[in-house]
Design a protein around this motif. Structure first.
Motif, PDB file in Angstrom:
ATOM      1  N   SER A 149      45.108  36.478  10.612  1.00 43.08           N
ATOM      2  CA  SER A 149      43.669  36.764  10.555  1.00 43.08           C
ATOM      3  C   SER A 149      42.814  35.510  10.667  1.00 43.08           C
ATOM      4  CB  SER A 149      43.330  37.512   9.264  1.00 43.08           C
ATOM      5  OG  SER A 149      43.701  36.727   8.134  1.00 43.08           O
ATOM      6  N   HIS A 150      43.355  34.342  10.273  1.00 43.80           N
ATOM      7  CA  HIS A 150      42.561  33.110  10.330  1.00 43.80           C
ATOM      8  C   HIS A 150      42.597  32.436  11.697  1.00 43.80           C
ATOM      9  CE1 HIS A 150      46.609  31.392   9.718  1.00 43.80           C
ATOM     10  NE2 HIS A 150      46.131  30.356  10.387  1.00 43.80           N
ATOM     11  N   ALA A 151      43.398  32.968  12.610  1.00 40.62           N
ATOM     12  CA  ALA A 151      43.611  32.313  13.902  1.00 40.62           C
ATOM     13  C   ALA A 151      42.337  32.319  14.742  1.00 40.62           C
ATOM     14  CB  ALA A 151      44.741  32.997  14.659  1.00 40.62           C
ATOM     15  N   MET A 152      42.301  31.407  15.667  1.00 41.31           N
ATOM     16  CA  MET A 152      41.176  31.289  16.591  1.00 41.31           C
ATOM     17  C   MET A 152      41.696  31.280  18.023  1.00 41.31           C
ATOM     18  SD  MET A 152      38.527  28.089  17.028  1.00 41.31           S
ATOM     19  CE  MET A 152      37.341  28.036  18.372  1.00 41.31           C
ATOM     20  N   ILE A 153      41.031  32.036  18.895  1.00 44.83           N
ATOM     21  CA  ILE A 153      41.331  32.028  20.324  1.00 44.83           C
ATOM     22  C   ILE A 153      40.194  31.304  21.034  1.00 44.83           C
ATOM     23  CG2 ILE A 153      41.699  33.410  22.403  1.00 44.83           C
ATOM     24  CD1 ILE A 153      42.557  35.724  20.538  1.00 44.83           C
ATOM     25  N   LEU A 154      40.532  30.313  21.822  1.00 42.30           N
ATOM     26  CA  LEU A 154      39.535  29.611  22.630  1.00 42.30           C
ATOM     27  C   LEU A 154      39.954  29.750  24.089  1.00 42.30           C
ATOM     28  CD1 LEU A 154      36.961  27.973  22.624  1.00 42.30           C
ATOM     29  CD2 LEU A 154      38.315  25.910  22.293  1.00 42.30           C
ATOM     30  N   ASP A 155      39.167  30.483  24.850  1.00 46.83           N
ATOM     31  CA  ASP A 155      39.498  30.772  26.246  1.00 46.83           C
ATOM     32  C   ASP A 155      38.684  29.838  27.143  1.00 46.83           C
ATOM     33  OD1 ASP A 155      39.954  31.933  28.778  1.00 46.83           O
ATOM     34  OD2 ASP A 155      40.365  33.857  27.827  1.00 46.83           O
ATOM     35  N   LEU A 156      39.378  28.956  27.853  1.00 43.33           N
ATOM     36  CA  LEU A 156      38.735  27.949  28.689  1.00 43.33           C
ATOM     37  C   LEU A 156      38.719  28.333  30.164  1.00 43.33           C
ATOM     38  CD1 LEU A 156      40.461  24.877  27.014  1.00 43.33           C
ATOM     39  CD2 LEU A 156      38.190  25.770  26.519  1.00 43.33           C
ATOM     40  N   ALA A 157      39.264  29.503  30.485  1.00 41.87           N
ATOM     41  CA  ALA A 157      39.303  29.940  31.883  1.00 41.87           C
ATOM     42  C   ALA A 157      37.918  30.352  32.352  1.00 41.87           C
ATOM     43  CB  ALA A 157      40.290  31.093  32.028  1.00 41.87           C
ATOM     44  N   SER A 158      37.729  30.371  33.663  1.00 42.25           N
ATOM     45  CA  SER A 158      36.444  30.797  34.214  1.00 42.25           C
ATOM     46  C   SER A 158      36.193  32.262  33.877  1.00 42.25           C
ATOM     47  CB  SER A 158      36.425  30.583  35.722  1.00 42.25           C
ATOM     48  OG  SER A 158      37.515  31.247  36.341  1.00 42.25           O
ATOM     49  N   LYS A 159      34.912  32.629  33.848  1.00 38.80           N
ATOM     50  CA  LYS A 159      34.542  34.007  33.476  1.00 38.80           C
ATOM     51  C   LYS A 159      35.249  35.010  34.376  1.00 38.80           C
ATOM     52  CE  LYS A 159      29.919  32.900  31.747  1.00 38.80           C
ATOM     53  NZ  LYS A 159      28.477  33.134  31.891  1.00 38.80           N
ATOM     54  N   PRO A 160      35.719  36.134  33.821  1.00 34.91           N
ATOM     55  CA  PRO A 160      35.528  36.616  32.445  1.00 34.91           C
ATOM     56  C   PRO A 160      36.597  36.145  31.458  1.00 34.91           C
ATOM     57  CG  PRO A 160      36.603  38.314  33.733  1.00 34.91           C
ATOM     58  CD  PRO A 160      36.362  37.157  34.674  1.00 34.91           C
ATOM     59  N   GLY A 161      37.370  35.138  31.835  1.00 31.75           N
ATOM     60  CA  GLY A 161      38.423  34.632  30.956  1.00 31.75           C
ATOM     61  C   GLY A 161      39.684  35.447  31.054  1.00 31.75           C
ATOM     62  N   GLY A 162      40.642  35.125  30.181  1.00 32.58           N
ATOM     63  CA  GLY A 162      41.919  35.828  30.205  1.00 32.58           C
ATOM     64  C   GLY A 162      42.262  36.474  28.886  1.00 32.58           C
ATOM     65  N   THR A 163      41.230  36.853  28.119  1.00 35.06           N
ATOM     66  CA  THR A 163      41.426  37.398  26.774  1.00 35.06           C
ATOM     67  C   THR A 163      40.812  38.784  26.654  1.00 35.06           C
ATOM     68  OG1 THR A 163      41.388  35.179  25.801  1.00 35.06           O
ATOM     69  CG2 THR A 163      40.913  37.008  24.317  1.00 35.06           C
ATOM     70  N   ASP A 164      41.480  39.651  25.919  1.00 37.42           N
ATOM     71  CA  ASP A 164      40.912  40.957  25.580  1.00 37.42           C
ATOM     72  C   ASP A 164      39.991  40.758  24.369  1.00 37.42           C
ATOM     73  OD1 ASP A 164      40.307  43.529  24.740  1.00 37.42           O
ATOM     74  OD2 ASP A 164      42.319  44.315  25.090  1.00 37.42           O
ATOM     75  N   PHE A 165      38.750  40.386  24.633  1.00 34.57           N
ATOM     76  CA  PHE A 165      37.812  40.057  23.557  1.00 34.57           C
ATOM     77  C   PHE A 165      37.472  41.274  22.708  1.00 34.57           C
ATOM     78  CE2 PHE A 165      37.133  36.635  26.619  1.00 34.57           C
ATOM     79  CZ  PHE A 165      37.147  35.534  25.785  1.00 34.57           C
ATOM     80  N   ARG A 166      37.485  42.462  23.302  1.00 34.10           N
ATOM     81  CA  ARG A 166      37.204  43.674  22.533  1.00 34.10           C
ATOM     82  C   ARG A 166      38.250  43.885  21.452  1.00 34.10           C
ATOM     83  NH1 ARG A 166      39.055  48.333  21.574  1.00 34.10           N
ATOM     84  NH2 ARG A 166      40.837  47.910  22.936  1.00 34.10           N
ATOM     85  N   TYR A 167      39.529  43.745  21.837  1.00 38.35           N
ATOM     86  CA  TYR A 167      40.587  43.963  20.849  1.00 38.35           C
ATOM     87  C   TYR A 167      40.607  42.851  19.807  1.00 38.35           C
ATOM     88  CZ  TYR A 167      45.087  45.136  18.815  1.00 38.35           C
ATOM     89  OH  TYR A 167      46.084  45.480  17.926  1.00 38.35           O
TER      90      TYR A 167
END
Length: 297
Positions: free
Chosen positions: A235-253
């Protein structure tokens, strides 16, 4: 020096300020569009008149790092005006005119092909990307320190991708005392990670890999940090997505799970625009002069 060269800078952000300064120092004739709020700061530059004969003198056109949108429109933070880069206008430039952009979308590539103009996506070049990895790493450090309550030293960090930015990230965080793993797809990249004294993660089987970490750094520009990865994070983890938009992360989840996730493309232009502008200026100057020499041979 760029004496005798005519260069148009169209739109952009703070990086373009340093770029314009450097071009003026090198004695280029500089035309500006999309800098209405700053024109008084660049008295040596000339307002670009899209209908005038200025267009027929241009040796180079420098677009913002994001290039154009899907319709050919160019935005900048120093003007409320949207500028449209049309096929008809580009055809009026000399045949040798080069078009520089940070990245190139399908519209820009198609436009260059139809007008037979050389398009140079600067961020695809190794030299620009490697130079830019320096302010990217510094910006990453800044964001992590701002958004976490634990030290980097001793943290478990996963870097996804061993490209030009990923390698700089992995090396830096390793030197800072973090326990670094790197997600890669090829056996060659895995061997390089091992040689660096770090732990490789097979991204071809990422669903079954151990992705638990304190900080997850993504440099891959397509969805790789999906639900199967995010559910492993504490729960304390942090995701930092440096890829160009829209990135490579499921930000909703990530939000649903209460995981802090930030999309941070273009860090060089945010944390070190002067350095980033200088990098672009140096590379553009070298390419323009090389192109001129080839034309004269």
């Amino acid at each position: 020096m760029l004496t005798g060269y005519h260069v148009a800078v169209i739109g952009g952000d703070a990086r373009q300020i340093e770029l314009i300064r450097r071009l003026n120092e090198w004695d280029a004739t500089v035309y500006l569009a999309g800098f209405d709020q700053l024109n008084e700061s660049f008295r040596e530059a000339i307002d670009l008149d899209f209908e005038s004969e200025q267009v027929e003198k241009l040796d180079a056109i420098i677009l913002p790092v994001p290039g154009t949108d899907a319709e050919g429109k160019i935005e900048g933070i120093f003007s409320n005006q949207l500028i449209h880069l049309s096929e008809e206008w580009l055809k009026r430039t000399p045949d040798h005119c080069q078009v520089f952009s940070g990245i190139a979308n399908d519209h820009l590539k198609d436009l260059a092909a139809k007008t037979n103009r050389t398009l140079i996506p600067l961020m695809d070049r190794d030299d620009v990307a490697i130079y830019n990895s320096i302010p990217t790493v510094e910006g990453t450090l800044m964001l992590i320190i701002q958004h976490t309550d634990f030290t980097i030293h001793g943290s478990k960090i996963i870097v996804l991708g061993l490209g030009r930015v990923g390698m700089s990230l992995a090396r830096t965080f390793d030197h800072l005392g973090a326990k670094v793993s790197v997600g890669v797809r090829s056996s060659k990249a895995a061997a390089r990670v091992y040689e660096m004294g770090l732990e490789p993660i097979d991204m071809n089987d990422i669903e079954n890999a151990d992705m638990s970490c304190d900080i997850l750094l993504n440099t891959v520009p397509h969805l790789v940090v999906d639900a199967s990865v995010i559910k492993q994070l504490p729960s304390h983890a942090m995701i930092l997505d440096l890829a160009s938009k829209p990135g490579g992360t499921d930000f909703r989840y990530a939000d649903k799970r209460g995981i802090k996730a930030l999309l941070a493309p273009g860090l060089p232009g945010i944390v070190a625009p002067k350095t980033a502008g200088r990098i672009i200026a140096d590379v553009v100057s070298r390419i323009v002069q090389e192109g001129s020499r080839k034309e004269n041979d």
